[in-house]
Design a protein around this motif. Structure first.
Motif, short mmCIF file in Angstrom:
data_model
loop_
_atom_site.label_atom_id
_atom_site.label_comp_id
_atom_site.label_asym_id
_atom_site.label_seq_id
_atom_site.Cartn_x
_atom_site.Cartn_y
_atom_site.Cartn_z
N VAL A 22 0.84 -1.20 0.00
CA VAL A 22 0.00 0.00 0.00
C VAL A 22 0.88 1.25 0.00
CG1 VAL A 22 -1.63 1.37 1.38
CG2 VAL A 22 -2.01 -1.09 1.05
N ALA A 23 1.90 1.27 0.84
CA ALA A 23 2.78 2.44 0.94
C ALA A 23 3.47 2.74 -0.39
CB ALA A 23 3.80 2.24 2.05
N VAL A 24 3.95 1.71 -1.06
CA VAL A 24 4.61 1.91 -2.35
C VAL A 24 3.60 2.31 -3.42
CG1 VAL A 24 5.90 0.75 -4.20
CG2 VAL A 24 6.58 0.43 -1.80
N LYS A 25 2.47 1.62 -3.47
CA LYS A 25 1.44 1.93 -4.48
C LYS A 25 0.94 3.36 -4.34
CE LYS A 25 -2.97 0.35 -6.29
NZ LYS A 25 -4.07 -0.61 -6.17
N GLU A 26 0.80 3.84 -3.10
CA GLU A 26 0.28 5.18 -2.87
C GLU A 26 1.36 6.26 -2.92
OE1 GLU A 26 -2.12 5.10 0.71
OE2 GLU A 26 -3.57 3.71 -0.20
N GLY A 27 2.59 5.87 -3.23
CA GLY A 27 3.67 6.83 -3.35
C GLY A 27 4.16 7.39 -2.03
N LEU A 28 3.90 6.68 -0.94
CA LEU A 28 4.36 7.13 0.38
C LEU A 28 5.73 6.58 0.72
CD1 LEU A 28 0.99 6.67 2.27
CD2 LEU A 28 1.99 8.80 1.41
N ALA A 29 6.13 5.50 0.04
CA ALA A 29 7.44 4.90 0.24
C ALA A 29 7.98 4.46 -1.11
CB ALA A 29 7.36 3.70 1.19
N ALA A 30 9.29 4.52 -1.25
CA ALA A 30 9.92 4.07 -2.49
C ALA A 30 10.02 2.56 -2.52
CB ALA A 30 11.31 4.69 -2.63
N CYS A 31 10.30 1.97 -1.39
CA CYS A 31 10.40 0.51 -1.30
C CYS A 31 10.36 0.09 0.15
CB CYS A 31 11.67 -0.01 -1.98
SG CYS A 31 13.19 0.48 -1.18
N GLY A 32 10.22 -1.21 0.35
CA GLY A 32 10.19 -1.75 1.70
C GLY A 32 10.95 -3.05 1.78
N ASN A 33 11.45 -3.33 2.97
CA ASN A 33 12.11 -4.60 3.25
C ASN A 33 11.34 -5.29 4.36
OD1 ASN A 33 14.78 -2.52 2.97
ND2 ASN A 33 14.63 -4.24 1.57
N VAL A 34 11.01 -6.55 4.14
CA VAL A 34 10.29 -7.36 5.13
C VAL A 34 11.29 -8.35 5.71
CG1 VAL A 34 8.42 -9.00 5.47
CG2 VAL A 34 8.11 -7.06 3.92
N ILE A 35 11.48 -8.28 7.02
CA ILE A 35 12.49 -9.09 7.70
C ILE A 35 11.82 -9.94 8.78
CG2 ILE A 35 14.67 -9.04 8.97
CD1 ILE A 35 15.02 -6.15 7.77
N PRO A 36 11.61 -11.23 8.50
CA PRO A 36 10.96 -12.09 9.49
C PRO A 36 11.93 -12.50 10.60
CG PRO A 36 11.50 -13.35 7.54
CD PRO A 36 11.89 -11.92 7.26
N GLY A 37 11.39 -13.09 11.65
CA GLY A 37 12.21 -13.68 12.69
C GLY A 37 12.64 -12.75 13.81
N VAL A 38 12.00 -11.61 13.96
CA VAL A 38 12.33 -10.67 15.02
C VAL A 38 11.64 -11.14 16.31
CG1 VAL A 38 12.04 -8.28 15.80
CG2 VAL A 38 12.60 -8.76 13.42
N GLU A 53 7.79 -11.19 15.90
CA GLU A 53 7.28 -10.16 15.02
C GLU A 53 8.04 -10.19 13.70
OE1 GLU A 53 5.48 -6.54 17.38
OE2 GLU A 53 7.61 -6.69 17.80
N VAL A 54 7.57 -9.38 12.77
CA VAL A 54 8.23 -9.20 11.48
C VAL A 54 8.55 -7.72 11.37
CG1 VAL A 54 7.95 -9.35 8.98
CG2 VAL A 54 7.05 -11.16 10.46
N LEU A 55 9.80 -7.42 11.00
CA LEU A 55 10.24 -6.04 10.86
C LEU A 55 9.97 -5.56 9.44
CD1 LEU A 55 11.78 -3.57 11.94
CD2 LEU A 55 13.90 -4.74 11.29
N LEU A 56 9.43 -4.38 9.33
CA LEU A 56 9.21 -3.74 8.04
C LEU A 56 10.01 -2.44 8.03
CD1 LEU A 56 7.82 -3.25 5.31
CD2 LEU A 56 5.85 -2.33 6.58
N LEU A 57 10.89 -2.29 7.05
CA LEU A 57 11.64 -1.06 6.86
C LEU A 57 11.15 -0.41 5.58
CD1 LEU A 57 15.25 -2.35 7.61
CD2 LEU A 57 13.72 -1.12 9.17
N LEU A 58 10.65 0.80 5.69
CA LEU A 58 10.19 1.55 4.52
C LEU A 58 11.13 2.72 4.27
CD1 LEU A 58 6.34 1.65 5.16
CD2 LEU A 58 7.59 0.15 3.59
N LYS A 59 11.49 2.93 3.00
CA LYS A 59 12.35 4.04 2.62
C LYS A 59 11.50 5.11 1.96
CE LYS A 59 15.41 0.39 2.20
NZ LYS A 59 15.54 -0.79 1.39
N THR A 60 11.67 6.34 2.44
CA THR A 60 10.86 7.44 1.95
C THR A 60 11.65 8.73 2.05
OG1 THR A 60 8.66 8.44 2.09
CG2 THR A 60 9.74 7.93 4.19
N SER A 61 11.04 9.84 1.67
CA SER A 61 11.68 11.14 1.88
C SER A 61 11.28 11.66 3.25
CB SER A 61 11.26 12.14 0.79
OG SER A 61 9.91 12.47 0.94
N ASP A 62 12.12 12.49 3.79
CA ASP A 62 11.85 13.07 5.11
C ASP A 62 10.50 13.79 5.13
OD1 ASP A 62 12.94 13.38 7.72
OD2 ASP A 62 13.33 15.49 7.28
#
Length: 106
Positions: A22-38, A53-62
């Protein structure tokens, strides 16, 4: 414009993927990384909890952090989701420009 890395914990890989898409499709983030095993250890309602839990890292502009955080909160299953943004102090200029272009609609 500085880039930002938004750190989010989620209940499952499916939830992390859904929020990222959703974040990428809506232009709120350029990309995301999903990291399981947290494994998260935290105090909630008076007792120490230990949860997978699963960690999600989203890259965006400030400049998009506030809007992205609000949207993640709408999509997230937790009452109080962990959403923490870190502003970049540097990085590869071409990559940072790509991030900015993705969220600025250019």
């Amino acid at each position: 414009m500085p880039a930002a890395l938004v750190y989010i914990t989620t209940s499952s890989q499916e939830e992390a993927l859904s929020i990222a898409q959703v974040a990428v499709k809506e232009g709120l983030a350029a990309c995301g990384n999903v990291i399981p095993g947290v494994v998260s250890v935290y105090n909630w309602e008076g007792s120490v909890q230990v949860d997978g839990e699963v960690l999600l890292l989203l890259k965006t502009s400030d400049s998009k952090v506030s809007e992205l955080s609000s949207r993640v909160r709408e999509l997230h299953s937790y009452d109080l989701p962990c959403i923490v943004a870190y502003t970049s102090v540097g990085g590869d200029p071409e990559y940072l420009k790509w991030v900015e272009d993705q969220v600025s609609g250019e």
